[in-house]
Each structure stands twice: as C-alpha cells, then as structure tokens.
Design a protein around this motif. Structure first.
Motif, PDB file in Angstrom:
ATOM      1  N   SER A  20       0.717  -1.347  -0.083  1.00 15.18           N
ATOM      2  CA  SER A  20       0.014   0.001   0.067  1.00 15.18           C
ATOM      3  C   SER A  20       0.837   1.173   0.175  1.00 15.18           C
ATOM      4  O   SER A  20       0.625   2.027  -0.610  1.00 15.18           O
ATOM      5  CB  SER A  20      -0.782   0.088   1.236  1.00 15.18           C
ATOM      6  OG  SER A  20      -1.812  -1.140   1.312  1.00 15.18           O
ATOM      7  N   LEU A  21       1.901   1.200   0.784  1.00 17.23           N
ATOM      8  CA  LEU A  21       2.783   2.369   0.739  1.00 17.23           C
ATOM      9  C   LEU A  21       3.437   2.570  -0.689  1.00 17.23           C
ATOM     10  O   LEU A  21       3.708   3.891  -0.974  1.00 17.23           O
ATOM     11  CB  LEU A  21       4.035   1.994   1.848  1.00 17.23           C
ATOM     12  CG  LEU A  21       3.457   2.282   3.451  1.00 17.23           C
ATOM     13  CD1 LEU A  21       4.704   1.538   4.224  1.00 17.23           C
ATOM     14  CD2 LEU A  21       3.582   3.739   3.857  1.00 17.23           C
ATOM     15  N   THR A  22       3.888   1.553  -1.166  1.00 10.40           N
ATOM     16  CA  THR A  22       4.394   1.597  -2.583  1.00 10.40           C
ATOM     17  C   THR A  22       3.565   1.947  -3.656  1.00 10.40           C
ATOM     18  O   THR A  22       3.843   3.066  -4.451  1.00 10.40           O
ATOM     19  CB  THR A  22       4.775   0.248  -2.791  1.00 10.40           C
ATOM     20  OG1 THR A  22       5.824  -0.389  -2.113  1.00 10.40           O
ATOM     21  CG2 THR A  22       5.616   0.308  -4.400  1.00 10.40           C
ATOM     22  N   VAL A  23       2.181   1.724  -3.598  1.00  9.92           N
ATOM     23  CA  VAL A  23       1.322   2.216  -4.513  1.00  9.92           C
ATOM     24  C   VAL A  23       1.030   3.572  -4.327  1.00  9.92           C
ATOM     25  O   VAL A  23       1.027   4.474  -5.139  1.00  9.92           O
ATOM     26  CB  VAL A  23       0.113   1.473  -4.060  1.00  9.92           C
ATOM     27  CG1 VAL A  23      -1.170   2.116  -5.112  1.00  9.92           C
ATOM     28  CG2 VAL A  23       0.142   0.051  -4.513  1.00  9.92           C
ATOM     29  N   GLY A  24       1.092   4.269  -2.924  1.00 10.41           N
ATOM     30  CA  GLY A  24       0.944   5.502  -2.570  1.00 10.41           C
ATOM     31  C   GLY A  24       1.956   6.394  -3.275  1.00 10.41           C
ATOM     32  O   GLY A  24       2.082   7.333  -3.828  1.00 10.41           O
ATOM     33  N   PHE A  25       3.447   5.783  -2.955  1.00 11.59           N
ATOM     34  CA  PHE A  25       4.469   6.548  -3.244  1.00 11.59           C
ATOM     35  C   PHE A  25       4.572   6.544  -4.750  1.00 11.59           C
ATOM     36  O   PHE A  25       5.028   7.800  -5.291  1.00 11.59           O
ATOM     37  CB  PHE A  25       5.832   5.899  -3.090  1.00 11.59           C
ATOM     38  CG  PHE A  25       7.153   6.445  -3.259  1.00 11.59           C
ATOM     39  CD1 PHE A  25       7.701   7.268  -2.328  1.00 11.59           C
ATOM     40  CD2 PHE A  25       7.683   6.063  -4.268  1.00 11.59           C
ATOM     41  CE1 PHE A  25       8.962   7.873  -2.628  1.00 11.59           C
ATOM     42  CE2 PHE A  25       8.763   6.670  -4.646  1.00 11.59           C
ATOM     43  CZ  PHE A  25       9.566   7.605  -3.663  1.00 11.59           C
ATOM     44  N   LEU A  26       4.067   5.552  -5.456  1.00 11.42           N
ATOM     45  CA  LEU A  26       4.268   5.683  -7.074  1.00 11.42           C
ATOM     46  C   LEU A  26       3.154   6.717  -7.520  1.00 11.42           C
ATOM     47  O   LEU A  26       3.339   7.004  -8.743  1.00 11.42           O
ATOM     48  CB  LEU A  26       4.039   4.255  -7.608  1.00 11.42           C
ATOM     49  CG  LEU A  26       5.383   3.286  -7.478  1.00 11.42           C
ATOM     50  CD1 LEU A  26       4.879   1.790  -7.841  1.00 11.42           C
ATOM     51  CD2 LEU A  26       6.533   3.817  -7.783  1.00 11.42           C
TER      52      LEU A  26
END
Length: 490
Positions: free
Chosen positions: A196-202
């Motif tokens: 979820s963090l990665t999706v938000g960052f991207l």
C-alpha cells in the motif's frame, strides 16, 4: 449554539490563518531561494523544463507548485501553504483530543508558532516548510485508523521525497514504525502495508517521472536533483563543527527552551517505561534527525542564511511531547496543571517572539527594501524587457528581476553559488563557457554584473575571463556605490 469543543477548533483555525497572514504576498519575506523557485515556475509556465532550461538541485515538486502561481494567482502558494498547515494543525488537534490530552489545542498552536517563527521561517513557499507539514500529517495518519491509511502514508512519503530529499531522513523513524510496529492498530501484515505504501509513493512519483521522460529530460533530473546532492560542492566540515553550528543556531533562533524541554522530557520518559516505548524511541530519533540538512551539508556554519534548516523541529518537538504525555505511566505528567506548566515553558518565548514580529507588521513586501535606491534596478524598470535580454551574474538576489519582468534568462545557470563555494567546481570551465555561448547566441542586451561587488568566486581565472568578455562585447552604463555594474551590448 456553538459547542464547547468547537470554540477550540475556531480558535485554532483563526490562530493558524492569522499567523500565515503575516507572510501573505502583501508582506512577503524576501528570499533568493523563493525567487529561484518562482523563476523555475515561470520556466514551466513558458514551456520550459526544470533542470534542462534552468539549473537547480532541489527535487521538482516545488517548481510545479510555483508554476501554479503564474497560471492561477500570486496568492496560490499562500493559499496552499495556509490550507496545508491548517490541515496538519487540525489533524494534530483531533489526535490530541482523541487521546484525552488536557488543553488539546496547545500542541497544535505550538506547531504553528514554531513553523511560522520569524527568526527561522522565511515565509511561504520553502521546501522544508512543506515537508515539515507532511511529517506532522504522516504522524497523525499513522496514529489513526483511516481506511486507506498506508496508501496515504505512501502519498506523503512521495510528496516528501520529491519536495526535499533529506526530509526523508527525519521521516524515516516513523516510516519504519508504521510498517513494522506491532503497536499499529491495523491488522494488515508488513507486506500488505509495504504494498500500500508503494502504491501511494508511485502515485506521486510516476507522473513526475513520465513528465521528465516525455520531455527527454530524465537524465537532467537524475544528475541535478539526485546525484549532485550526494556530493554537493563546498566546504566540508567535521561532525563536531556541525553540532556546534546546530547548538548556535538553536540559540540564535530562540528555539532553545522548546528544544531542550522536549528533549529532557523524552529522555526522562525513557526511564519511566513509557507505555509506547518504541514510539517514544522513534520520536526521540526523529527529533535528533531534524537536523539532517545540516548533518549532510554543514551550511549552518556560514550563518543565519540557512537557519531554516531548523524548521523540521516545528513537527518533531510537538510530536515528542505528545508521545511523552500520552504514554507516561506516572501520575504527574497526565496531570492538567503539569501539562499546562510544561506547555507554557515550551511556548512562552515563541509567543513573545511572535508578538514582537507582529507588532512591526506592515502591508509592504520586503522586496522593496532590498531593491529601493539601486540605480541599475531603477533603470531596468523603465525598459520593456523581453526574454533573454537580461542576465544577472553572481548575485542570486537579483533573480527577482526575471520574475518582476516575467522574462527568461539566456542561460539555465541563473545563480553561481557553486563557483563561490568551491574552486574545484567547473574546473574545466565547461559550464562557464556555456554561459558565455548562450549570451552570444541570444545577443543579450544587458548584463548586471555583481562579481566585483561580491568578490567571492574562488577560481580567479574565471573572473579574469569574464571581465575580458564583458569589456570586449559590452559597455558600462551604470556603476553603483557597491561596485555593481550594468553593461549594455556594444
């Protein structure tokens, strides 16, 4: 009839907006950094691309924010800042109220006083101001139970990364706590959180990467906004000297009482077996990592021009005090009178300093004081300048002229700090020669030369070649008492 708790919200909103109003466009604090960001926004507005058409080494998000000043209104950055600080303030208030802190509005107000303190803040539009607000919002979201909690945390991490990279170091303790701490309220495991963090960052990163790639400028972004910052030119000082500079800057900024009180509270709470011990460790670490900008650069040694490096304390001080108060097992810290006393110790100097600054508030921009009576500026103000007709050499304060006349400089190299900081910078003079080439290509009419006035370029061979170029191709039309010269093409 207004409920009792609504008075606190109204007080916080009015207080936060009033503090931000001290930095409105009608009373803006002048800073060459802000002029650089504003000019980068002008480059985007006129179809250019950061790093390709203007050199700077900040991540690009600040430039796009400033571009909206040109597209929408000069008030846009002020409105964005006001809403962002207000959002962080209200989220922090709700967090304090949720955890039943006495005087739940006090820590949010301290955050506002710190981030708007006149001896540290250079007003709206500074990158560390944004990342400090992102940090406090990150902490509030991390402590909450929002449905898309980790996606939002990823968004905030992305915003921080593309606004001011060293702010990620300050954010790191809470980032790792949010992913790996068992105290976290979400039942999702670490891998789901990371996804979820990665999706938000991207979500933040991919549009920016696509923009630069589509303009064939991805290599410029990588070289100037990332690689250069890993080994920036300039004097490198010892860690001990950096600590001394930090201590001096804390004293000069009048942050001493707030910083040392929170630090002592945090260290004391470690020995009291705080109920949120791991969070306390992270809050203490974040407080110490608030000086990441100085740890990496050592710029505070040069004086108060970089005192805004202390801005992250505006978030980490209230966060640490909150963590101590909500996790302390001893009876006296949760006491209403004790908390009020400590709040007053933290904030009295800040209240008095803010009142001192507000008492001298005037509806006039600080820029007028910088440029009033300078004959070169007054002369240029009488001319209908267009793109590439003016170049300022060796004084970044006069980047203001590009923005004032809404014109583009003939060279991407609009400031020359690095030549001042290091004699190893541009040793082969490739960049310097590109500046001269651009001036010749565009047949630039006017050059405001400040190199003699400042006398700060380390490589004297560049100074000699620059003066020869000017004397060969230009004539002096104005020389002021500070030895600045305005040259006109022959």
């Amino acid at each position: 009839m207004i409920k009792k708790e609504h008075y606190s919200i109204l007080f916080i909103i009015l207080g936060s907006v009033a503090l931000n109003f001290l930095n409105s466009p009608h009373s803006e604090i002048f800073s060459d950094d802000k002029e650089i960001f504003k000019y980068a926004g002008l480059v985007i507005y006129k179809g250019g691309v950061p790093y390709r058409d203007i050199f700077d080494h900040k991540p690009p998000l600040i430039y796009f924010f400033n571009a909206l000043n040109w597209y929408i209104s000069p008030w846009f950055t002020w409105l964005l800042d006001t809403m962002l600080i207000l959002l962080a303030t209200l989220l922090f208030y709700w967090l304090c109220r949720k955890n039943k802190l006495h005087w739940p509005w006090f820590l949010p107000i301290i955050f506002n006083l710190l981030i708007r303190y006149s001896l540290v803040s250079f007003g709206n539009g500074m990158t560390r101001e944004y990342t400090t607000a992102f940090l406090l919002i990150f902490f509030c979201v991390m402590q909450g139970n929002a449905r898309y909690k980790y996606f939002i945390l990823g968004l905030l991490t992305g915003l921080t990364c593309w606004m001011q990279q060293d702010a990620l170091i300050t954010l790191a303790p809470f980032f790792f706590y949010s992913v790996f701490s068992k105290e976290s309220m979400s039942p999702a495991d670490s891998w789901k959180r990371i996804l979820s963090l990665t999706v938000g960052f991207l979500t933040i990163s991919l549009p920016l990467i696509f923009y630069f790639n589509s303009h064939q400028s991805l290599s410029f972004l990588w070289k100037d906004a990332f690689l250069l910052n890993l080994n920036a030119p300039g004097r490198h000082v010892s860690f001990y000297e950096k600590i001394k500079s930090i201590k001096h800057a804390i004293h000069e900024s009048e942050f001493e009482m707030a910083f040392y009180t929170s630090l002592i509270l945090g260290i004391t709470a470690m020995f009291l077996k705080n109920k949120k011990q791991s969070l306390l460790y992270m809050a203490l670490l974040a407080l110490l990592l608030s000086f990441a900008g100085e740890y990496l650069s050592g710029r505070l040694l040069t004086g108060n021009a970089f005192i805004y490096y202390l801005l992250p304390l505006a978030a980490t001080i209230p966060i640490l005090v909150y963590t101590v108060f909500t996790g302390s097992p001893v009876s006296f810290l949760p006491d209403k009178t004790t908390q009020l006393t400590l709040y007053l110790v933290l904030s009295t100097t800040l209240f008095l300093g803010t009142l001192r600054y507000a008492s001298g508030f005037r509806f006039s921009t600080d820029k007028k004081n910088w440029f009033t009576g300078i004959p070169e500026v007054e002369y240029l103000d009488t001319l209908p300048l267009v793109d590439y007709q003016l170049y300022v050499f060796d004084d970044s304060n006069f980047i203001f002229l590009y923005n004032e006349h809404k014109i583009l400089a003939p060279s991407p190299w609009i400031y020359h700090y690095f030549w001042n900081w290091s004699d190893d910078w541009d040793k082969d003079r490739r960049i310097f020669h590109s500046i001269i080439q651009n001036l010749q290509i565009h047949k630039t009419r006017f050059i405001l030369d400040c190199s003699e006035a400042r006398n700060d370029i380390k490589n004297k061979a560049i100074v000699i070649e620059w003066q020869q170029f000017l004397q060969t191709n230009y004539s002096v039309i104005i020389k002021d008492s500070s030895s600045r010269k305005l040259w006109r093409i022959q």
